[in-house]
Design a protein around this motif. Sequence first.
Motif, PDB file in Angstrom:
ATOM      1  N   GLU A  59       0.824  -1.200   0.000  1.00  0.00           N
ATOM      2  CA  GLU A  59       0.000   0.000   0.000  1.00  0.00           C
ATOM      3  C   GLU A  59       0.860   1.253   0.000  1.00  0.00           C
ATOM      4  O   GLU A  59       0.512   2.260  -0.640  1.00  0.00           O
ATOM      5  CB  GLU A  59      -0.950  -0.005   1.210  1.00  0.00           C
ATOM      6  N   ARG A  62       1.972   1.814  -3.576  1.00  0.00           N
ATOM      7  CA  ARG A  62       0.855   2.323  -4.383  1.00  0.00           C
ATOM      8  C   ARG A  62       0.607   3.798  -4.092  1.00  0.00           C
ATOM      9  O   ARG A  62       0.499   4.616  -5.009  1.00  0.00           O
ATOM     10  CB  ARG A  62      -0.418   1.514  -4.098  1.00  0.00           C
ATOM     11  N   ARG A  63       0.557   4.127  -2.821  1.00  0.00           N
ATOM     12  CA  ARG A  63       0.272   5.504  -2.437  1.00  0.00           C
ATOM     13  C   ARG A  63       1.388   6.445  -2.888  1.00  0.00           C
ATOM     14  O   ARG A  63       1.127   7.541  -3.406  1.00  0.00           O
ATOM     15  CB  ARG A  63       0.080   5.583  -0.924  1.00  0.00           C
ATOM     16  N   CYS A  66       1.214   6.830  -6.729  1.00  0.00           N
ATOM     17  CA  CYS A  66       0.015   7.587  -7.116  1.00  0.00           C
ATOM     18  C   CYS A  66       0.154   9.062  -6.762  1.00  0.00           C
ATOM     19  O   CYS A  66      -0.227   9.945  -7.548  1.00  0.00           O
ATOM     20  CB  CYS A  66      -1.218   6.986  -6.465  1.00  0.00           C
ATOM     21  N   ASP A  72      -5.120   8.421  -8.522  1.00  0.00           N
ATOM     22  CA  ASP A  72      -5.423   7.390  -7.532  1.00  0.00           C
ATOM     23  C   ASP A  72      -5.854   6.133  -8.270  1.00  0.00           C
ATOM     24  O   ASP A  72      -6.930   6.097  -8.875  1.00  0.00           O
ATOM     25  CB  ASP A  72      -6.514   7.867  -6.570  1.00  0.00           C
ATOM     26  N   VAL A  73      -5.005   5.097  -8.234  1.00  0.00           N
ATOM     27  CA  VAL A  73      -5.265   3.851  -8.956  1.00  0.00           C
ATOM     28  C   VAL A  73      -5.550   2.759  -7.930  1.00  0.00           C
ATOM     29  O   VAL A  73      -4.744   2.549  -7.022  1.00  0.00           O
ATOM     30  CB  VAL A  73      -4.045   3.454  -9.826  1.00  0.00           C
ATOM     31  N   PRO A  74      -6.682   2.060  -8.035  1.00  0.00           N
ATOM     32  CA  PRO A  74      -6.981   0.967  -7.093  1.00  0.00           C
ATOM     33  C   PRO A  74      -5.879  -0.087  -7.110  1.00  0.00           C
ATOM     34  O   PRO A  74      -5.210  -0.297  -8.127  1.00  0.00           O
ATOM     35  CB  PRO A  74      -8.307   0.407  -7.612  1.00  0.00           C
ATOM     36  N   MET A  75      -5.706  -0.786  -5.972  1.00  0.00           N
ATOM     37  CA  MET A  75      -4.580  -1.699  -5.812  1.00  0.00           C
ATOM     38  C   MET A  75      -4.519  -2.771  -6.901  1.00  0.00           C
ATOM     39  O   MET A  75      -3.446  -3.057  -7.429  1.00  0.00           O
ATOM     40  CB  MET A  75      -4.609  -2.349  -4.426  1.00  0.00           C
ATOM     41  N   ALA A  76      -5.627  -3.397  -7.238  1.00  0.00           N
ATOM     42  CA  ALA A  76      -5.591  -4.465  -8.242  1.00  0.00           C
ATOM     43  C   ALA A  76      -5.083  -3.938  -9.583  1.00  0.00           C
ATOM     44  O   ALA A  76      -4.231  -4.558 -10.230  1.00  0.00           O
ATOM     45  CB  ALA A  76      -6.969  -5.096  -8.406  1.00  0.00           C
ATOM     46  N   GLU A  77      -5.576  -2.793  -9.990  1.00  0.00           N
ATOM     47  CA  GLU A  77      -5.129  -2.193 -11.252  1.00  0.00           C
ATOM     48  C   GLU A  77      -3.683  -1.742 -11.128  1.00  0.00           C
ATOM     49  O   GLU A  77      -2.878  -1.915 -12.055  1.00  0.00           O
ATOM     50  CB  GLU A  77      -6.027  -1.009 -11.612  1.00  0.00           C
ATOM     51  N   PHE A  78      -3.339  -1.169  -9.977  1.00  0.00           N
ATOM     52  CA  PHE A  78      -1.971  -0.698  -9.776  1.00  0.00           C
ATOM     53  C   PHE A  78      -0.973  -1.853  -9.842  1.00  0.00           C
ATOM     54  O   PHE A  78       0.088  -1.739 -10.466  1.00  0.00           O
ATOM     55  CB  PHE A  78      -1.831   0.021  -8.437  1.00  0.00           C
ATOM     56  N   THR A  79      -1.305  -2.970  -9.206  1.00  0.00           N
ATOM     57  CA  THR A  79      -0.396  -4.118  -9.207  1.00  0.00           C
ATOM     58  C   THR A  79      -0.119  -4.589 -10.625  1.00  0.00           C
ATOM     59  O   THR A  79       1.016  -4.910 -10.976  1.00  0.00           O
ATOM     60  CB  THR A  79      -0.989  -5.260  -8.362  1.00  0.00           C
TER      61      THR A  79
END
Length: 200
Positions: A59, A62-63, A66, A72-79
């Motif tokens: 996290e 990701r943060r 972003c 701001d990209v949701p975790m699943a998409e970010f991964t």
Amino acid sequence: MSPPVRAVILDLGNVLAFHDNALLFRRLGARAGLDAEEAARRLSGAGWTAANRGLLGPEGIRRDVCEALGVDVPMAEFTALWNCHFTLHDAVLPHVERLEGQVKRLLLSNTNVLHVAWLKPRLPVLERFDHLVLSCETGHVKPEPAIYEEALRHAGCAPDEAAFFDDLPEYVAAANTLGIRGHLFTTADAFDAQLRALGL
């Protein structure tokens, strides 16, 4: 005369798996409405090193990314985006496999927890390595001596009994400074020839 090699220490990026950072920055930039050059510029700061040192978990990575990109990209998409630039180096894997039973095999990589989580199940050979020395677990990064010393500790051998392969000359030079037999990795065929020259 050099002693026999007892351990082979391998880098991950551009050795066992290619990483196309230009593609990574292009995809991340496109998601944030930026060009690749601007995305690369924004992501070249301290956060990248913090992730590699294990100071940021999934996290946190990701943060951090972003915030740098202003999106701001949701975790699943970010991964998926964060790992989009990897391609397994299939040609080198048979050469790594044939080392089993001859020497200890270790991984020595500057990497972060999200990349490790994505790559490990796709590189099952790593399950049979004697140890994975990962910067995000040790807190040290190449070319710092401490991470090479950690690899030697797990290899259980003297520096001149270990062969290290990396695609970056400065990391090879750092290994050589410690007495490790560093080799610049270029291609699978060259790697095979280097191993055979070492008696493997």
